[in-house]
Scaffold this active site. Structure first.
Site, mmCIF file in Angstrom:
data_model
loop_
_atom_site.group_PDB
_atom_site.id
_atom_site.type_symbol
_atom_site.label_atom_id
_atom_site.label_comp_id
_atom_site.label_asym_id
_atom_site.label_seq_id
_atom_site.Cartn_x
_atom_site.Cartn_y
_atom_site.Cartn_z
ATOM 1 N N HIS A 62 0.854 -1.184 0.000
ATOM 2 C CA HIS A 62 0.000 0.000 0.000
ATOM 3 C C HIS A 62 0.892 1.237 0.000
ATOM 4 C CE1 HIS A 62 0.831 -0.647 4.254
ATOM 5 N NE2 HIS A 62 0.403 0.575 4.530
ATOM 6 N N ASP A 66 5.749 4.457 5.214
ATOM 7 C CA ASP A 66 6.630 3.483 5.851
ATOM 8 C C ASP A 66 6.730 2.183 5.069
ATOM 9 O OD1 ASP A 66 3.940 3.045 6.571
ATOM 10 O OD2 ASP A 66 4.495 1.958 8.386
ATOM 11 N N HIS A 67 6.023 2.112 3.936
ATOM 12 C CA HIS A 67 6.115 0.944 3.056
ATOM 13 C C HIS A 67 6.619 1.333 1.668
ATOM 14 C CE1 HIS A 67 3.744 -1.830 5.724
ATOM 15 N NE2 HIS A 67 3.447 -0.645 6.247
ATOM 16 N N HIS A 186 -7.674 -1.273 5.004
ATOM 17 C CA HIS A 186 -6.755 -0.435 5.762
ATOM 18 C C HIS A 186 -7.187 1.016 5.554
ATOM 19 C CE1 HIS A 186 -3.177 0.653 7.884
ATOM 20 N NE2 HIS A 186 -2.545 1.154 6.834
ATOM 21 N N ASP A 257 -0.569 -3.972 5.662
ATOM 22 C CA ASP A 257 -1.309 -3.481 6.834
ATOM 23 C C ASP A 257 -2.798 -3.715 6.629
ATOM 24 O OD1 ASP A 257 1.164 -2.637 7.534
ATOM 25 O OD2 ASP A 257 0.675 -0.506 7.707
ATOM 26 N N HIS A 317 5.811 -5.838 11.695
ATOM 27 C CA HIS A 317 5.210 -4.503 11.666
ATOM 28 C C HIS A 317 4.754 -4.102 13.071
ATOM 29 C CE1 HIS A 317 2.435 -1.201 10.485
ATOM 30 N NE2 HIS A 317 3.268 -1.049 9.482
#
Length: 372
Positions: A62, A66-67, A186, A257, A317
């Site tokens: 996604h 942070d990804h 999410h 997530d 995570h």
């Protein structure tokens, strides 16, 4: 074929001195497939035994930073370390992820004046409206403003719609693997990925072949590849007669997530996974807060592992409040990842599912399966 999974970053929200942001690598016979690329991933790669130059595919779950924020920098660093060959042009790096990823890379690379020594293609997954809250849908004005001009090293990528019948996205099918994506809920549209290795032929019964008068050579290879052969005496030998039971393929499923699965596709695609990688951002005592922010707890991850009959559940995570195993001091339990592991194991009591908590640079080998 060797296969293993290495975690480069296991923290949520941002990289810290003790945990990198989300990133993990599936390695098969030297090829590296990167799943997510949080800020600082290239530094984590340099600290590991992996080589960034071996990355041939990238899968983004996604578009939260942070990804994702590490991807432009990683591509540039890989390019800087390439030695061009006049006889063998570099292969294209395929990048898969949600709608909007193509635009993100174009803008980041173009505005920074970044030129790559290899081509890349972005293949976007079309999300559905039920993957995130209404206010988080990709803005129509943003979509209309997206430039169709490709970056100089960009190759046209596919736009992949949901296969309604299978409730999944088929990304790749070759002689070794089938890769599918599935929908998660999410705060932004999120996806999980399933890498299914194809089954391989069983061993040849060489003693039987010798009894039939077949000498080692090309005939063995043809039978191994599923081809029937005719012997000099006219007898036809089929693979079914001389091959042992086929070796089942391994399956690795990596979820982005999420606070819930969307549709029937996730459990269908992840059924029987050898490894199920699932986030556990907060402990069970903070379930309400986790769900409010689109995240999961250990018992929620365990419920998914139980439902899809996974062999091993790997939690990652983690909120920065949970200390890595390397920082654990005797007597501390509430704020380290072993407490999260205990919660998942408690939720999986009565099953054979093994639970592992990931630390940065943990490598998990995925052994070849035995025939049923």
């Amino acid at each position: 074929m060797s296969m293993d999974l290495t975690f480069l970053g296991t923290g949520s929200a941002y990289p810290s001195p003790h945990r990198g942001a989300s990133a993990l690598v599936l390695r098969t016979e030297g090829d590296c497939w990167l799943f997510d690329c949080g800020e600082g991933t290239q530094t984590q790669l340099m600290k590991s035994q992996l080589k960034a130059s071996r990355i041939t595919k990238v899968f983004i779950t996604h578009l939260h930073g942070d990804h994702l924020f590490g991807l432009p920098g990683l591509l540039c660093t890989v390019s800087l370390n390439i030695t061009p060959s006049p006889t063998q042009p570099p292969s294209c790096v395929d990048i898969y992820g949600p709608q909007g990823l193509r635009h993100f890379l174009r803008v980041a690379l173009s505005l920074s004046g970044s030129q790559l020594l290899f081509p890349y293609a972005v293949h976007e997954l079309e999300p559905t409206a039920d993957q995130c809250p209404p206010e988080s849908q990709l803005d129509a004005m943003l979509e209309s403003s997206i430039s169709e001009s490709l970056h100089p090293q960009e190759r046209p990528g596919r736009t992949i719609p949901l296969d309604v019948e299978g409730d999944c996205y088929t990304l790749l099918e070759d002689e070794r693997f089938v890769v599918r994506a599935f929908r998660l809920f999410h705060r932004l549209p999120s996806f999980g990925y399933s890498v299914q290795e194809r089954e391989r032929p069983g061993r040849l019964n060489t003693q039987l072949l010798q009894d039939l008068g077949v000498k080692p050579g090309p005939v063995y290879g043809r039978l191994k590849n599923g081809e029937s052969v005719t012997l000099e005496n006219g007898q036809v030998v089929t693979p079914l007669e001389v091959l042992e039971e086929a070796i089942p393929g391994r399956k690795v499923c990596i979820l982005g997530d999420c606070s819930a699965l969307v549709g029937e596709g996730p459990l269908r695609v992840c059924r029987g996974a050898d490894i199920l990688v699932h986030e556990a951002t907060l402990g069970d005592g903070h379930r309400e807060r986790a769900v409010e922010h689109g995240h999961s707890t250990p018992s929620m991850a365990a419920a998914v592992a139980r439902a899809c009959r996974a062999r091993k559940l790997v939690l990652y995570h983690f909120s920065q409040r949970y200390k890595p195993l390397s920082m654990r001091t005797e007597g501390e339990e509430d704020d380290d990842v072993l407490e999260l592991k205990r919660q998942a194991e408690e939720a999986l009591e009565g099953t054979s599912v093994e639970v592992t908590v990931a630390d940065d640079f943990l490598t998990i080998p995925i052994p070849i399966k035995r025939p049923h």
